[in-house]
Structures are given as C-alpha cells and as structure tokens.
Design an enzyme around this catalytic site. Structure first.
Site, PDB file in Angstrom:
ATOM      1  N   ASP A   1       0.866  -1.173   0.000  1.00 57.50           N
ATOM      2  CA  ASP A   1       0.000   0.000   0.000  1.00 57.50           C
ATOM      3  C   ASP A   1       0.912   1.236   0.000  1.00 57.50           C
ATOM      4  O   ASP A   1       2.126   1.133   0.202  1.00 57.50           O
ATOM      5  CB  ASP A   1      -0.968  -0.018   1.182  1.00 57.50           C
ATOM      6  CG  ASP A   1      -2.205   0.829   0.874  1.00 57.50           C
ATOM      7  OD1 ASP A   1      -2.145   1.662  -0.052  1.00 57.50           O
ATOM      8  OD2 ASP A   1      -3.229   0.683   1.560  1.00 57.50           O
TER       9      ASP A   1
HETATM   10  C1  BGC Z   1      -4.950   3.300  -0.062  1.00 53.58           C
HETATM   11  C2  BGC Z   1      -5.070   2.270  -1.167  1.00 53.58           C
HETATM   12  C3  BGC Z   1      -4.944   2.972  -2.500  1.00 53.58           C
HETATM   13  C4  BGC Z   1      -3.608   3.672  -2.540  1.00 53.58           C
HETATM   14  C5  BGC Z   1      -3.318   4.324  -3.864  1.00 53.58           C
HETATM   15  C6  BGC Z   1      -3.710   4.150  -0.211  1.00 53.58           C
HETATM   16  O1  BGC Z   1      -3.695   5.212   0.680  1.00 53.58           O
HETATM   17  O2  BGC Z   1      -4.955   2.632   1.180  1.00 53.58           O
HETATM   18  O3  BGC Z   1      -6.273   1.571  -1.051  1.00 53.58           O
HETATM   19  O4  BGC Z   1      -5.099   2.057  -3.538  1.00 53.58           O
HETATM   20  O5  BGC Z   1      -3.574   4.643  -1.539  1.00 53.58           O
HETATM   21  O6  BGC Z   1      -4.041   5.464  -4.064  1.00 53.58           O
END
Ligand code: BGC
Length: 748
Positions: free
Chosen positions: A290
């Site tokens: 993530d």
């Molecule tokens: C979120 C993810 C997301 C990623 C990219 C993160 O803060 O937890 O679910 O896909 O950002 O934007």
C-alpha cells in the site's frame, strides 16, 4: 448405432478435441510468456530489475499538469520505474510511456489508478452497490469502469477492496461489500470478472488489485491504519474468504495493507504473502505494497529504518514498492550485504514482467493510450444508463408507514428540503476519479426531471450537513407548510466517509435530525433520504419519519435514480449488506455472532444474560433488511431429505408470492446454523440467496441446494471439515426476519 447417437458422439469428440486443443494453446502461451520473461530477465542489470519493482505516483493530483522533467520522470528513462499511479488519460499515459521507451530495455510501464466505483461515469460507492445483492449488475458496473479506464490508458485498478467490515466507524467501510463473508466473496468475484473482462490482453480489460491483504477491515476501534488482532479462526472464516474468491476469479494482483496483523505488519508478513497467498493458494500474480506501507513499518516499530523495511518487505513476499522509495534506494545494497538474494528479486520481477506480457504491452506499449477510443468510450449514454440502473437497485427502503411511497407524479406541491437536496458534488462519493466541472444529478434535479409541469417544487436548505445552528429552520418549516409532502435529504458530505475518515460519532451529523424533527412537527408527511458512505445512526428519524430511503452516494445519475424510486418507476429492492447500529456503544454489531453460554432472551443483557442492560443487542436495521412497495409471502418449505451423508445434497424448495399491488423483486435469503460442533458456530450464516422478480399476485418456486461446502468449517486443528449433527435451516427476507424453519441431520 443410430445416426443421432453417432452425431452426438462425434459432437462430444469434437468438443473434447477442441478443449484439449484450447488447453494446449493456453499452456503453450503460458510457456511462451515464461520464456520471454526469462529471456528478458537474463538481459537485465540488478538496477533494472529493482526498477521494475518500483512504483511512483505522478505529482499531477497534487500540482496540476504533469511535469515531464521531474526527477521521477528522469528515473523512468533510466529504467528505474516499473509502474506509475495517478497518471490517467490517453494523452498523459502515452506521454509517460514514451519516456519508458527511451530506457535501455524499453520495458513498458504499468499505469495504476484507484478506479473504485467508476472511471468517467461515477457509479454508486461499492457498499451501495453491494446493497443491490445483484451480482450481474455489480459485474457490469466494474466492466464499464474497466472499459472506460482501459480506453483512457489505465492498465490496472486498485480494486476491488474486499475487506470485510463490521465497524461502521471505519471510514473505508464504504469501499467494500459489508460484513458478510459469503456475500462479500460473491461480490469480490463479480468485481474481478468485471474489471478483467474476457482476460488480460484484451483492450478493454484492466488488471484488478485485490486489497488490502489482509484483515485491514478489522482495524481496532474502527480507526483507520490501526492494528488488527484476531484468531486464525476469525481470519480464515471471516476475513480471508473474499480474497480467495477474488483469486479464484483470476485476480491479477494483490495489495497488502497498512495494518499489522497479530503483531506483524501486512507488508512484512510472510505468513500472509508467502505461506497463504503465494504458497497454499498458488497465486502467480504480484503483490504491491500500500502507499508508503513499506516505510511505515518503521513507525510500527517493526523495522529500524526504510532500508531494513525494504528487506523485510521483499523477503516476506511484497513484490512492488508503492511510494516508499525503499526498494530503489536500498535493494542493491541489501543484495551486496546478502540480506536479500538475487533469486528473491528475480522472483518478484518475473511476476511483474509476466503481467506486462499478458497485457500485451511489450508488443504495443501504447495500445491502451488511444485518444480516439477514449473519446468514443467515455461517458456514453449507455454507461450513464447503466449507472442509473445500478443506482436504483442500490437504494434500500428502510421504512414506509401507511404506504406513503411511492409518491404520485401529480402531487400539487412537493417540498424538497435539507443540506443534500440540491447537492451535486456529494453524489460522487469518496473515491470517484474526480472530474472537474462534471455534472452529477442532484436529488432536486432528479425530482424536477420526473414530475409533471403541474407539480410545484419548493426548496429550502434548512441547515448544512455539519451546522450546529438552527437559524434557517424557520424558512424550512414555512416551506414544508406549503407542501403536500416533504422530502428531506440528509447525511454526509462525500468526503466524510472514506480513507482516513474514521469517526467516533456516526450519528447523523450536526443538527440534521433536529431539522427532521422540526419538519415532522408541521404534521406533513415526511420522506427522509439518508445519503452516506457508511451506516449512520438516526434513531429518532427511524421512529418518527413516515418513510426512509437509504440512498448512499449513488454517483453520476444519483438524482434520477432516487426519483425513479420515490415515484415508483422502480420498486426498491436493496437489502443492507451491513448492520445499522442503534448506538456506537454496540459496535461491532453483526448478524453472524455466536450464541454464548448465556444468550439473551429479550435482546438485553438483563438477568445475567449476554448483552447490555441499557441497550438492545440487535442493530437498528439488520443485515439483509430492506422493504419493497409490495409485500411478499414465503411459504411451503420442503426438503427432499431430512438426513444426508457429507457427499450428498438436500434440495430445498419454497414458494414466494407477491401479495402486494406492485411488481417487484424480493431477495430470498437462506441461512444455516450448525447446532453443535467441536468449535462454537455462529447463530446463523448466509449460505445462499435468490433475487426473484414477481408481478403483483404472481407466485414462483424458489430452490436451493445444500451441499458439503456449506456445511464445512474449520475444526480445532483448523482443518476444513464437516461434523455429523443437526443443522437449522432458516429462510427469510432479512437476517432478522426468518419466516421458514426446518432442520436436517448430517450423518457420519
Ligand atoms: C490506499 C489504497 C490505494 C492507494 C493508492 C492508499 O492510501 O490505502 O487503497 O489504492 O492509496 O491510491
């Protein structure tokens, strides 16, 4: 042999031959890709390999247009970047891909984006769509999002989020399918199939990314990014099934999570990534971290610095680094220090390259970046019509006293009141791919589009969502006084539920419930529309409003869909995919709880029973609940056997009759309970459902087949098994409204 038999036999032969041929072609093409991956890998320097494991965000979202000379873009030219996120549009993606084509080995980039509920056309937020319990529509919504995104140069969506969520304080509850592992698994599969269409390599298919592996939905206290701590039983029974279902549907990639699970951050968790996902489940795609979650392992107190975090992540099976800037900075040195092996890096790189080959990007790196196709695909009338269709299926009728709804289109005067009545922007929900100047249909506009010229529409805002002042109530009251019926739109702004939007207080914000109270005091019939990304608490409204529709955030066509339901052009059929609590104090509250040694007899914990002395155990609205303008009657439950051996099945039949005056759809829900086991089992578990459309007065038979899988569970040693004993069958139209009961024996 008769001619007919001969014909059938040769047909069977032909089909067999074809399927063998198909299989060999598939195997051959898999082998061919393997060979290509190996050949390319052999040409790569260690730095180039590490580059493939590195994903950067574009700065576009923060700073406006792309700046091709930024240092990130220079790194692309030197082969130090494998994927970008937040680059979108045929033109932009082409421009950035051109930079990758200037690198030594010309390895194309992957473009990822959070296409969570629509790309150009915004669909209802995922939790809302889950309320439709309509797998075909959910798949279609993801299909359209996938097609639009693919036409705009996007290769990869960071969806579906399949985290089971039992805690509506958690802001990300809106991104998933609610609280139930069975419904959640079906929806996970539908969404993956939707995004990936006929398979990677097709021009309208994008890679799904199943997230957040795993158990992120159980963040303690509903606080985003928080720790999760649970038994292996709960992990396997409740939180993992939707991930497995998504994998079985062919999901190309997985994303881990911000959370630590039982003391080990998901990003550095080799039990999750190596043992379960890549081991037991034989996942052959790649895992992306993530955003920044490798680096965050330092804050977790799991790594001393970003370098050690990188080592822990890659060794635990995290293939790609999203925005931690750890792999690029440290992996080469970690290899020198023999803390990470080249074989580990190779394994991760192969996974990434394989997907790029499967997407057809080596042959044609710009194949998704076609402005002409983008123009023709995005925001088409068909896509908007589909958004309206799924939006109306997502609405849940919570209350309808005296059949106030549907409203007549020829009412003389309707007052539309409330902070969200004329709001366009809030209809888009938290994760829409924001389009400047886009027009989302507000409730007011939807009603305006629906009613005839003879109906007068009045409007007053009353208050804003978070207002604490009631100064504008008097205007709203005066407006209500002039109307035959009052429609009140309350809820949350689009950015109040989503990532980093956890709340301790999930009551209807501000003075909105006071506004409803004031309107109700006028004596006019009141229809309340609750618009939110999460279950909210509104007990007074639940007790006193005449009708309530939970309309969530419904996307581009929100207002039209709401008007379709308000005026009976569509008979609401949504069912809650998550319990709506009475109070924050009872969270987590969910339908598949355990009986305990002291089950409550009266829904309270009085008399030394399990529960609260000051509040019911049951939620305000239970999982599976949702009314219709019609009434449906379930009867005549029959079983073809009352005892079975584990490998046998039971056929269940019952009858559903539409006894009301409107045609409509009912969702018949099958729950089972294993009465006694070597481990305690939930009081009920959803094991099947059927959506049945009936005209007024019509009757249909509804069938279910009970099989071994539905009766299996993890025993004390965590073996997936069945045990002989008695099972209860419960069939109803909500988890708290069981109409038909029976039992059967599972024999040795
Ligand atoms: C979120 C993810 C997301 C990623 C990219 C993160 O803060 O937890 O679910 O896909 O950002 O934007």
């Amino acid at each position: 042999m008769k001619r007919r038999t001969l014909f059938i036999l040769s047909l069977v032969h032909l089909t067999l031959m074809l399927s063998v041929q198909k299989k060999t072609t598939r195997v051959k093409s898999a082998d061919a890709i393997d060979l290509k991956v190996k050949t390319l890998l052999a040409k790569m320097t260690l730095d180039e390999k590490i580059g493939q494991l590195n994903q950067y965000t574009s700065d576009r979202l923060a700073t406006g247009p792309l700046t091709p000379n930024s240092s990130k873009f220079n790194e692309i030219k030197t082969g130090r970047v494998g994927a970008m996120l937040n680059v979108k549009g045929a033109k932009e993606t082409r421009m950035v891909q051109e930079l990758a084509m200037r690198s030594r080995l010309k390895i194309p980039l992957l473009f990822g984006l959070d296409v969570i509920h629509g790309y150009r056309v915004t669909f209802p937020v995922p939790l809302a769509e889950a309320a439709s319990w309509d797998l075909d529509l959910i798949e279609k919504s993801a299909r359209i999002a996938g097609k639009e995104a693919a036409a705009a140069g996007v290769h990869w969506t960071f969806a579906p989020m399949v985290d089971i969520a039992r805690d509506p304080r958690w802001g990300r509850v809106m991104e998933g399918a609610g609280e139930d592992p069975y419904l959640g698994s079906l929806i996970a599969g539908a969404r993956v199939r939707g995004f990936q269409g006929k398979g990677l390599g097709n021009l309208d298919a994008i890679m799904a990314c199943v997230k957040h592996f795993a158990a992120y939905g159980a963040a303690i206290g509903g606080r985003d990014y928080n720790t999760t701590d649970m038994s292996d039983r709960t992990l396997w029974e409740v939180y993992l099934p939707p991930f497995k279902a998504a994998l079985d549907a062919g999901a190309a990639t997985f994303m881990n999570g911000f959370n630590d699970l039982n003391g080990v951050p998901a990003t550095g968790n080799s039990y999750l990534q190596r043992d379960i996902l890549k081991g037991k489940w034989a996942f052959n795609g790649f895992v992306v971290s993530d955003w920044g979650s490798i680096g965050e392992m330092v804050n977790h107190g799991f790594a001393t610095d970003n370098k050690q975090a990188g080592m822990l992540a890659i060794n635990a099976g995290n293939d790609m680094d999203m925005e931690s800037h750890s792999y690029n900075a440290n992996l080469a040195q970690l290899v020198k220090e023999k803390k990470v092996s080249v074989a580990t890096i190779d394994e991760a790189v192969k996974r990434v390259l394989r997907k790029k080959f499967e997407m057809g990007l080596f042959d044609a790196p710009y194949r998704f970046s076609n402005e002409e196709r983008e123009k023709n695909t995005l925001n088409s009338p068909e896509n908007r019509a589909a958004a309206r269709d799924i939006a109306k299926h997502s609405i849940v009728l919570l209350k309808n006293d005296n059949q106030l709804l549907p409203l007549s289109k020829t009412l003389k005067t309707i007052a539309v009141i409330g902070p969200l009545a004329k709001s366009n922007i809030d209809m888009m929900g938290f994760w829409s791919v924001k389009w400047e100047n886009d027009h989302l249909i507000s409730l007011y506009e939807g009603i305006e589009n629906k009613v005839g010229k003879t109906t007068k529409l009045l409007y007053a805002q009353g208050c804003d969502v978070t207002d604490t002042s009631k100064v504008n109530f008097s205007e709203a009251i005066a407006t209500a006084m002039q109307a035959d019926v009052v429609v009140v739109a309350v809820g949350e702004h689009f950015d109040m539920t989503g990532e980093a939007k956890s709340k301790a207080n999930i009551h209807l914000p501000g003075v909105q419930e006071d506004l409803i109270r004031a309107i109700k005091a006028t004596g006019k019939p009141v229809v309340v529309l609750t618009m939110s990304g999460r279950p909210l608490i509104f007990n007074w409204t639940a007790d006193h409003a005449d009708a309530i529709l939970q309309t969530w955030w419904l996307g581009s066509e929100a207002g039209n869909a709401m008007a379709d339901v308000l005026f009976g052009d569509y008979n609401p059929s949504g069912k809650l995919p998550i319990s709506f609590p009475r109070s924050e104090g009872q969270i987590p509250v969910y339908y598949n709880y355990k009986n305990t040694g002291r089950p409550s007899a009266n829904d309270y914990g009085t008399g030394y029973k399990s529960g609260y002395t000051d509040l019911q155990n049951s939620p305000r609205y239970a999982f599976g609940y949702g009314l219709s303008y019609s009434e449906f009657e379930l009867s005549g439950l029959t079983l073809d056997k009352t005892s079975i051996k584990p490998n046998e099945t039971i056929k269940i039949t019952c009858t559903l009759k539409n006894t009301g005056k409107y045609a409509g759809e009912e969702t018949v829900q099958l729950y089972l309970r294993d009465e006694t086991g070597s481990v305690t089992r939930p009081v009920k578990e959803l094991k099947g459902f059927k959506k049945v459309y009936l005209k007024s007065g019509e009757t249909k038979m509804v069938n279910f087949v009970i099989n071994k899988e539905m009766l299996s569970f993890y025993d004390q040693k965590m073996n997936w098994t069945t045990e002989p004993g008695t099972f209860d069958i419960m069939i109803g139209n909500s988890s708290d409204h069981i109409v038909l009961n029976s039992k059967f024996e599972l024999l040795q």
